[in-house]
Design a protein around this motif. Structure first.
Motif, PDB file in Angstrom:
ATOM      1  N   ILE A 114      42.971 109.918  87.658  1.00 34.16           N
ATOM      2  CA  ILE A 114      43.493 109.742  86.306  1.00 34.16           C
ATOM      3  C   ILE A 114      42.341 109.912  85.315  1.00 34.16           C
ATOM      4  O   ILE A 114      41.434 109.095  85.258  1.00 34.16           O
ATOM      5  N   ASP A 115      42.391 111.003  84.553  1.00 28.56           N
ATOM      6  CA  ASP A 115      41.375 111.253  83.518  1.00 28.56           C
ATOM      7  C   ASP A 115      41.618 110.394  82.284  1.00 28.56           C
ATOM      8  O   ASP A 115      40.695 109.862  81.686  1.00 28.56           O
ATOM      9  N   ALA A 116      42.878 110.330  81.886  1.00 27.39           N
ATOM     10  CA  ALA A 116      43.258 109.557  80.700  1.00 27.39           C
ATOM     11  C   ALA A 116      44.676 109.061  80.891  1.00 27.39           C
ATOM     12  O   ALA A 116      45.487 109.714  81.549  1.00 27.39           O
ATOM     13  N   VAL A 117      44.973 107.903  80.311  1.00 27.41           N
ATOM     14  CA  VAL A 117      46.306 107.332  80.509  1.00 27.41           C
ATOM     15  C   VAL A 117      46.702 106.472  79.323  1.00 27.41           C
ATOM     16  O   VAL A 117      45.870 105.799  78.706  1.00 27.41           O
ATOM     17  N   VAL A 118      47.978 106.529  78.990  1.00 27.91           N
ATOM     18  CA  VAL A 118      48.616 105.591  78.064  1.00 27.91           C
ATOM     19  C   VAL A 118      49.773 104.990  78.842  1.00 27.91           C
ATOM     20  O   VAL A 118      50.670 105.714  79.276  1.00 27.91           O
ATOM     21  N   ASP A 119      49.724 103.683  79.068  1.00 29.33           N
ATOM     22  CA  ASP A 119      50.691 103.071  79.987  1.00 29.33           C
ATOM     23  C   ASP A 119      51.160 101.727  79.457  1.00 29.33           C
ATOM     24  O   ASP A 119      50.412 100.744  79.458  1.00 29.33           O
ATOM     25  N   ALA A 120      52.405 101.676  79.010  1.00 29.65           N
ATOM     26  CA  ALA A 120      52.966 100.439  78.472  1.00 29.65           C
ATOM     27  C   ALA A 120      53.146  99.381  79.546  1.00 29.65           C
ATOM     28  O   ALA A 120      53.245  98.188  79.246  1.00 29.65           O
ATOM     29  N   THR A 121      53.173  99.797  80.817  1.00 26.29           N
ATOM     30  CA  THR A 121      53.392  98.841  81.906  1.00 26.29           C
ATOM     31  C   THR A 121      52.094  98.248  82.446  1.00 26.29           C
ATOM     32  O   THR A 121      52.127  97.286  83.210  1.00 26.29           O
ATOM     33  N   GLY A 122      50.967  98.824  82.073  1.00 27.92           N
ATOM     34  CA  GLY A 122      49.677  98.337  82.572  1.00 27.92           C
ATOM     35  C   GLY A 122      49.449  98.610  84.048  1.00 27.92           C
ATOM     36  O   GLY A 122      48.607  97.974  84.676  1.00 27.92           O
ATOM     37  N   THR A 123      50.166  99.562  84.606  1.00 26.67           N
ATOM     38  CA  THR A 123      50.074  99.853  86.039  1.00 26.67           C
ATOM     39  C   THR A 123      48.893 100.738  86.381  1.00 26.67           C
ATOM     40  O   THR A 123      48.263 100.574  87.433  1.00 26.67           O
ATOM     41  N   HIS A 124      48.559 101.674  85.487  1.00 27.38           N
ATOM     42  CA  HIS A 124      47.541 102.680  85.796  1.00 27.38           C
ATOM     43  C   HIS A 124      46.311 102.518  84.908  1.00 27.38           C
ATOM     44  O   HIS A 124      46.410 102.071  83.765  1.00 27.38           O
ATOM     45  N   GLU A 125      45.161 102.942  85.426  1.00 25.68           N
ATOM     46  CA  GLU A 125      43.906 102.898  84.681  1.00 25.68           C
ATOM     47  C   GLU A 125      43.153 104.208  84.868  1.00 25.68           C
ATOM     48  O   GLU A 125      43.214 104.826  85.940  1.00 25.68           O
ATOM     49  N   ALA A 126      42.427 104.606  83.827  1.00 22.52           N
ATOM     50  CA  ALA A 126      41.609 105.809  83.914  1.00 22.52           C
ATOM     51  C   ALA A 126      40.521 105.623  84.964  1.00 22.52           C
ATOM     52  O   ALA A 126      39.958 104.538  85.106  1.00 22.52           O
ATOM     53  N   GLY A 127      40.244 106.682  85.708  1.00 21.64           N
ATOM     54  CA  GLY A 127      39.199 106.638  86.721  1.00 21.64           C
ATOM     55  C   GLY A 127      39.699 106.315  88.112  1.00 21.64           C
ATOM     56  O   GLY A 127      38.971 106.511  89.091  1.00 21.64           O
ATOM     57  N   VAL A 128      40.922 105.821  88.220  1.00 16.37           N
ATOM     58  CA  VAL A 128      41.480 105.479  89.527  1.00 16.37           C
ATOM     59  C   VAL A 128      41.867 106.769  90.261  1.00 16.37           C
ATOM     60  O   VAL A 128      42.382 107.711  89.665  1.00 16.37           O
ATOM     61  N   VAL A 129      41.597 106.811  91.568  1.00 14.63           N
ATOM     62  CA  VAL A 129      41.907 107.986  92.386  1.00 14.63           C
ATOM     63  C   VAL A 129      42.993 107.630  93.393  1.00 14.63           C
ATOM     64  O   VAL A 129      42.894 106.620  94.098  1.00 14.63           O
TER      65      VAL A 129
END
Length: 210
Positions: free
Chosen positions: A53-68
């Motif tokens: 994940i290079d960049a993310v906008v996530d209303a659920t808070g499930t994903h973060e940038a940098g995660v593989v």
């Protein structure tokens, strides 16, 4: 039609000031989420079986940038399967051939387009939600996702080329021999420090004839 035209105008306004690439990407992802009525927008980078994940906008808070993640565990695996250039979009995964995909439990509504850099697939721009979408995605919405992916791919390519040019110029500046470049009309477009000393000029020589 008017609604789509307004969306395209807003999209163009978001990318006019693209000096801060990551900020612009996040604005585009936020725009996509709002426009499509979805919770999560992601710019991914795919390298082999790795999905980062290079960049993310996530209303659920499930994903973060940098995660593989493993690409096979993401719906983008289906987006990039084969020679696919069209967006993959569905309002409810249970109504599609992807209902048994490993990501189907967490991704019910989804739309994505490949991001291509210099003819090579970089990753995807994708928007999703953990619950079905009430309506199918119409062509204008899919076109918005395509345009976002295309702009990001073009901008990444431009930045790569700029970085290569900067590295090249750094090498040329360290050379003791004069090095210069001329355009088709014979104007100086580049001179290294050695060439400036040789010709007895500074940066004002750029744009001049030899």
């Amino acid at each position: 039609v008017q609604d789509e035209a307004a969306a395209f105008r807003q999209l163009s306004e978001l990318v006019i000031d693209s000096e801060e690439f990551h900020e612009t990407v996040e604005r585009l992802l936020s725009f996509g989420c709002d426009r499509l009525g979805l919770d999560t927008g992601i710019l991914s980078h795919v390298d082999g079986d790795d999905y980062e994940i290079d960049a993310v906008v996530d209303a659920t808070g499930t994903h973060e940038a940098g995660v593989v993640y493993d690409l096979g565990d993401t719906m983008c695996d289906a987006t990039l399967a084969g020679d696919v250039t069209e967006p993959l979009a569905f309002a409810d995964v249970s109504d599609t051939e992807h209902q048994t995909h490993p990501a189907a439990e967490s991704v019910r509504a989804y739309v994505a387009a490949p991001v291509v850099v210099d003819g090579v697939t970089y990753g995807t721009v994708n928007f999703s939600m953990q619950r079905p979408r009430a309506e199918a995605f119409h062509p204008g919405e899919k076109e918005v996702v395509e345009l976002v992916a295309r702009w990001i791919g073009t901008e990444i390519q431009r930045r790569h080329q700029s970085e290569e040019l900067e590295r090249y110029e750094t090498i040329l500046e360290a050379v003791d021999d004069p090095v210069y470049a001329l355009d088709a009309e014979g104007h100086f477009t580049y001179v290294n420090e050695a060439a400036k000393r040789e010709f007895g000029y500074g940066s004002e020589i750029i744009g001049c004839h030899p």
